[in-house]
Every structure is written in structure tokens, then in C-alpha cells.
Design an enzyme around this catalytic site. Structure first.
Site, PDB file in Angstrom:
ATOM      1  N   HIS A 201     -44.154 -22.464  59.134  1.00 45.23           N
ATOM      2  CA  HIS A 201     -45.021 -21.663  58.446  1.00 45.23           C
ATOM      3  C   HIS A 201     -45.564 -21.210  59.170  1.00 45.23           C
ATOM      4  O   HIS A 201     -46.193 -20.144  59.106  1.00 45.23           O
ATOM      5  CB  HIS A 201     -45.991 -23.031  57.521  1.00 45.23           C
ATOM      6  CG  HIS A 201     -46.845 -23.267  58.465  1.00 45.23           C
ATOM      7  ND1 HIS A 201     -46.580 -24.496  59.562  1.00 45.23           N
ATOM      8  CD2 HIS A 201     -48.164 -23.519  59.255  1.00 45.23           C
ATOM      9  CE1 HIS A 201     -47.312 -25.084  60.374  1.00 45.23           C
ATOM     10  NE2 HIS A 201     -48.640 -24.043  60.460  1.00 45.23           N
TER      11      HIS A 201
HETATM   12  C1  UD1 Z   1     -53.088 -22.375  57.915  1.00 47.53           C
HETATM   13  C2  UD1 Z   1     -53.676 -22.136  59.919  1.00 47.53           C
HETATM   14  C3  UD1 Z   1     -52.549 -22.465  60.552  1.00 47.53           C
HETATM   15  C4  UD1 Z   1     -52.278 -24.431  59.683  1.00 47.53           C
HETATM   16  C5  UD1 Z   1     -51.652 -24.107  58.382  1.00 47.53           C
HETATM   17  C6  UD1 Z   1     -51.387 -25.441  57.660  1.00 47.53           C
HETATM   18  C7  UD1 Z   1     -55.216 -20.753  60.765  1.00 47.53           C
HETATM   19  C8  UD1 Z   1     -55.394 -19.372  61.118  1.00 47.53           C
HETATM   20  N1  UD1 Z   1     -53.971 -21.219  60.495  1.00 47.53           N
HETATM   21  O1  UD1 Z   1     -52.305 -21.880  58.156  1.00 47.53           O
HETATM   22  O2  UD1 Z   1     -53.022 -22.578  61.816  1.00 47.53           O
HETATM   23  O3  UD1 Z   1     -51.364 -25.055  61.003  1.00 47.53           O
HETATM   24  O4  UD1 Z   1     -52.974 -23.573  57.942  1.00 47.53           O
HETATM   25  O5  UD1 Z   1     -50.910 -25.081  57.052  1.00 47.53           O
HETATM   26  O6  UD1 Z   1     -55.884 -21.213  60.130  1.00 47.53           O
HETATM   27  N2  UD1 Z   1     -51.976 -20.668  50.064  1.00 47.53           N
HETATM   28  C9  UD1 Z   1     -51.202 -20.589  49.098  1.00 47.53           C
HETATM   29  N3  UD1 Z   1     -52.324 -22.140  48.422  1.00 47.53           N
HETATM   30  C10 UD1 Z   1     -52.432 -22.839  49.762  1.00 47.53           C
HETATM   31  C11 UD1 Z   1     -53.059 -22.718  50.957  1.00 47.53           C
HETATM   32  C12 UD1 Z   1     -52.640 -20.853  50.749  1.00 47.53           C
HETATM   33  O7  UD1 Z   1     -51.045 -20.491  47.814  1.00 47.53           O
HETATM   34  O8  UD1 Z   1     -53.868 -23.811  48.700  1.00 47.53           O
HETATM   35  C13 UD1 Z   1     -50.615 -19.451  50.496  1.00 47.53           C
HETATM   36  C14 UD1 Z   1     -51.761 -18.069  50.401  1.00 47.53           C
HETATM   37  O9  UD1 Z   1     -50.667 -16.867  49.654  1.00 47.53           O
HETATM   38  C15 UD1 Z   1     -52.377 -17.830  51.508  1.00 47.53           C
HETATM   39  C16 UD1 Z   1     -50.740 -18.503  52.531  1.00 47.53           C
HETATM   40  O10 UD1 Z   1     -50.565 -19.525  52.201  1.00 47.53           O
HETATM   41  O11 UD1 Z   1     -52.209 -16.048  52.097  1.00 47.53           O
HETATM   42  C17 UD1 Z   1     -51.527 -18.435  54.516  1.00 47.53           C
HETATM   43  O12 UD1 Z   1     -52.065 -19.103  54.387  1.00 47.53           O
HETATM   44  P1  UD1 Z   1     -53.371 -19.727  55.470  1.00 47.53           P
HETATM   45  O13 UD1 Z   1     -54.975 -20.439  55.171  1.00 47.53           O
HETATM   46  O14 UD1 Z   1     -53.484 -17.813  55.666  1.00 47.53           O
HETATM   47  O15 UD1 Z   1     -52.721 -20.085  56.664  1.00 47.53           O
HETATM   48  P2  UD1 Z   1     -51.702 -20.785  56.454  1.00 47.53           P
HETATM   49  O16 UD1 Z   1     -50.671 -20.465  57.124  1.00 47.53           O
HETATM   50  O17 UD1 Z   1     -51.680 -22.110  55.473  1.00 47.53           O
END
Ligand code: UD1
Length: 376
Positions: A201
Site C-alpha cells: 500500500h
Molecule cells: C495510512 C498511513 C500509513 C499506514 C496505512 C495503513 C499516513 C501518512 N499513512 O496510509 O502509515 O501504513 O494507513 O493502511 O497516515 N481509503 C479508503 N477507505 C478507508 C481509508 C482509506 O477507501 O477507510 C482510501 C482513500 O482513497 C484514501 C487512500 O485509501 O485516499 C489512502 O488512505 P490514507 O489514510 O490517506 O493513507 P493510507 O495509504 O491508508
């Protein structure tokens, strides 16, 4: 004593649960759970609360997704009034996600003491957003709980006062120790005899479409010999869809799955022939489970999983990934040992430190600042 716990993203939940539960055993403690809403899907958040037996959050800031600046600033803006209202004695923050640094910053400005659980880890790679979050959170925390000695050494080099730092072990392993028997009992029935488990991821792997495509091609090829199970993070799924990456080559057995729940993923890890990942926590869990782990990153903030555990860094190198994978599948596996204090009792040690009697200096300063802000 009133303690506020702040969680936001999937890897926070299994770290906060044991600390919350260890503190709940003390009558003098009142606890409030704040969810920032950074992760909000059922299978990225709610299912973890259920399986870890965490109470529903008392407050949900519902910040959702966005750029780093949007997400971090929304958490800051929405968390400050919560702290001004609750006036806690301590705020516990976990790991290295945007929710961690945002909550710590609010507290530092209000002089509310912050305890950082999983402090001191460093990849020394400032292109990783998490490294920035780790550095800043540690600088402004009042208690720093480290999972391994390398964390203590990093903090010493950064000038953190040693009396703030406590080597307590790995809280994520507390959750694993508690729930592995349940996970094993409830393991999916239809698992292949032998399989490779994949998670990816990190932006460095999934936002570079050419690289992501070459990884997926590799998994498809490998899956002709050994099934490959790939529970896909929403970010990765979105990138694959945008790039039109399909995984149905004939003869291959690459199984694209929804994100796994905590128990399901523990079961998948513990039976895997090898795990390929870019996650931090999975490097630690595989070390504890004695399952070989190939990490698709150039560096790790968890070097102990390489020096003592079953982890091998393969970098951004497909040939290296393939050759390490072939070795492991041919039975040439790296054996490891479990690092000291990864024993299922880290959270109890954290609770003991938080509850130690202290001079009233921090509390006095904090109440002065909180009343000054609220009165005007
Ligand atoms: C975040 C953390 C990362 C951790 C990871 C675990 C930061 C900088 N990054 O990254 O350290 O390893 O979580 O998963 O805080 N999304 C969904 N549903 C959700 C959550 C996210 O669809 O419930 C999608 C959204 O499109 C979002 C993308 O995933 O834009 C990324 O989510 P985000 O929380 O920004 O970062 P992660 O890549 O999950």
C-alpha cells in the site's frame, strides 16, 4: 486520571487496544477514545474495533481522506476543541500516521502531556510521510515508549531526554499473543495447503504504475506454481483500477481479495509459506510468527526484524524479489528469534509508567494553558 487515546488508521487499532485494556484495570483511570476518521471503511476500521474488543469511539472527528495537508489540518482543527473540552491529564498517540502527529501537535501547543506509543523507530528516509510523522511526534512527546533498543539509541541521538524514554516492548505483539488462538480457531477453511501472501500500500510501490505493474506481473507468474493471496488496500485497488491492471492471466492463481480483518489476516500470515509486504507492522508480526518476510522497500524503520527476525529487504529490485522468493519456496528460509520484550506484556509496562506518581509541574502548566485558551 483522565487519559485520551487517539486512533485514526488501521495500524493504530491493534496498538491502542492492549494499552486501553491495561489501563482499564485501574480504578483511578478514566479513558476517552477519539477516532480521527482517517480510515472509515468497515473493513479498514469497525471490524478491528469488534475483533479487538475495543469500545466504540467516544468521539469521531470524521476527517476522511484527503491530501496530507488537508487530512492533518482537519484533524488539528477538529481535535483542539475536544481537548479544550475534556482537559485530559494525558493523551496517548500511536505509531506514525497523520493522526498521530496531528493530535500530538494540538496537545503540545496546549501543554497537555503526550505519550507516544511506538516511539524511536527511524527509516532515515524523509521521503516517507511516516518518517516525518515519527520525527516530529517524538520531539514533542513527554513520554516515549519504544519497542526495541534501536529506538532508544535513535532518540538519544536526537537529544530526547533519557528520562522520558521507556523501553517497553512491542504492543502490537500484545494483541497478536492474545488473539492468535482465536484467529487459528476461526481460520478460513478453504486455504490452499501452501501459498504466498502479499500486501502492498505504500505510495513508493503503488503510486508508480510501471513498478506496480511489474510487481503484479511477478505475482501472476509465481502463482502458476504456488497460489498467491493478495488482500488489497483501497489505495492499491484504486491505483490498479486507474491503470487498468487486470489479474486474470490463464494458468495463474493470483487471488485478489478485499482487505482482511485482523483475525483473518493473522490466520493468513501464520499459515503462509512467505509474506511479501511493504507494511511496517507485518515485518514485526512475521518475525514473531517465524514466517519468512520479503519487504519490498529500500529501508526499514524496524531493523531488528532484519537483524534478529525473519525479514529480508529486497528493495525495488524484481530480480532480487524473484530470487529470494525462489530460495524461500525451495525451503532455504531465514530463521529468526523473537526480540526481547515482544512478550505480550508491553501494554502493562506502559500502564505502570503512565500511572507513576509525578511532580505536578506538567499538570499545573497544562491547566493554566487550557484555562487561558478557553477563557479567551
Ligand atoms: C495510512 C498511513 C500509513 C499506514 C496505512 C495503513 C499516513 C501518512 N499513512 O496510509 O502509515 O501504513 O494507513 O493502511 O497516515 N481509503 C479508503 N477507505 C478507508 C481509508 C482509506 O477507501 O477507510 C482510501 C482513500 O482513497 C484514501 C487512500 O485509501 O485516499 C489512502 O488512505 P490514507 O489514510 O490517506 O493513507 P493510507 O495509504 O491508508
Amino acid at each position: 486520571m483522565h487519559i485520551v487515546h487517539v486512533v485514526g488508521a488501521r495500524p493504530n487499532f491493534m496498538k491502542a487496544a492492549p494499552v486501553f485494556q491495561a489501563l482499564a484495570r485501574h480504578d483511578c483511570v478514566r479513558q476517552t477514545l477519539v477516532h480521527t476518521g482517517q480510515h472509515y471503511d468497515f473493513n479498514m476500521s469497525d471490524v478491528f474495533f469488534q475483533q479487538l474488543a475495543m469500545p466504540a469511539p467516544d468521539v469521531n472527528l470524521e476527517v476522511g481522506s484527503g491530501t496530507h495537508a488537508q487530512q492533518t489540518s482537519q484533524i488539528i482543527a477538529r481535535f483542539e476543541p475536544v481537548i479544550l473540552d475534556l482537559k485530559p491529564d494525558w493523551v496517548a498517540v500511536y505509531g506514525d500516521v497523520n493522526s498521530t502527529v496531528a493530535a500530538a501537535l494540538v496537545c503540545a501547543k496546549l501543554l497537555v502531556p503526550v505519550a507516544h506509543v511506538e516511539a524511536g523507530l527511524r527509516s532515515f528516509d524523509r521521503t516517507m510521510p511516516e518518517e516525518i510523522n515519527r520525527l516530529l511526534t517524538d520531539q514533542i512527546s513527554d513520554l516515549l515508549f519504544t519497542p526495541s533498543e534501536d529506538g532508544d539509541r535513535n532518540l538519544e541521538k536526537e537529544g530526547i531526554a533519557p528520562e522520558k524514554v521507556h523501553l517497553v516492548g512491542n504492543v502490537m505483539i500484545d494483541s497478536l499473543v492474545r488473539l492468535l488462538p482465536v484467529a487459528t480457531e476461526q481460520a478460513p477453511r478453504n486455504l490452499p495447503e501452501r501459498y504466498v501472501l502479499v500486501t502492498l500500500h505504500r505510495p513508493s510501490n503503488v503510486d508508480d504504475i510501471g513498478w506496480l505493474k511489474s510487481l503484479i506481473d511477478t505475482f501472476q507468474e509465481v502463482s502458476r506454481d504456488v497460489p498467491v493471496l493478495f488482500p488489497v488496500h483501497p489505495r492499491t485497488r484504486a491505483r490498479m483500477a486507474e491503470a487498468g491492471i487486470k489479474c486474470g492471466d490463464s494458468g495463474s492463481n493470483l487471488r485478489i481479495l478485499d482487505p482482511a480483518s485482523y483475525l483473518e489476516f493473522l490466520a493468513l500470515q501464520s499459515h503462509a509459506a512467505v509474506v511479501i509486504t511493504d507494511s511496517g507492522g507485518i515485518q514485526e508480526e512475521t518475525t514473531f510468527l517465524d514466517v519468512p518476510c520479503l519487504t519490498v522497500r529500500e529501508n526499514t524503520e524496524r531493523p531488528i526484524t532484519v537483524s534478529m527476525g525473519t525479514n529480508t529487504l529486497v528493495g525495488r529490485d524484481i530480480l532480487r524479489l524473484r530470487s529470494e522468493l525462489e530460495s524461500v519456496l525451495a525451503g532455504k528460509t531465514k530463521r529468526g528469534v523473537v526480540p526481547p520484550l515482544w512478550d505480550g506484556h508491553a501494554a502493562e509496562r506502559i500502564a505502570q509508567v503512565i500511572l507513576q506518581p509525578r511532580s505536578g509541574r506538567l499538570t499545573a502548566q497544562s491547566s493554566q494553558r487550557l484555562s487561558a485558551v478557553t477563557s479567551g
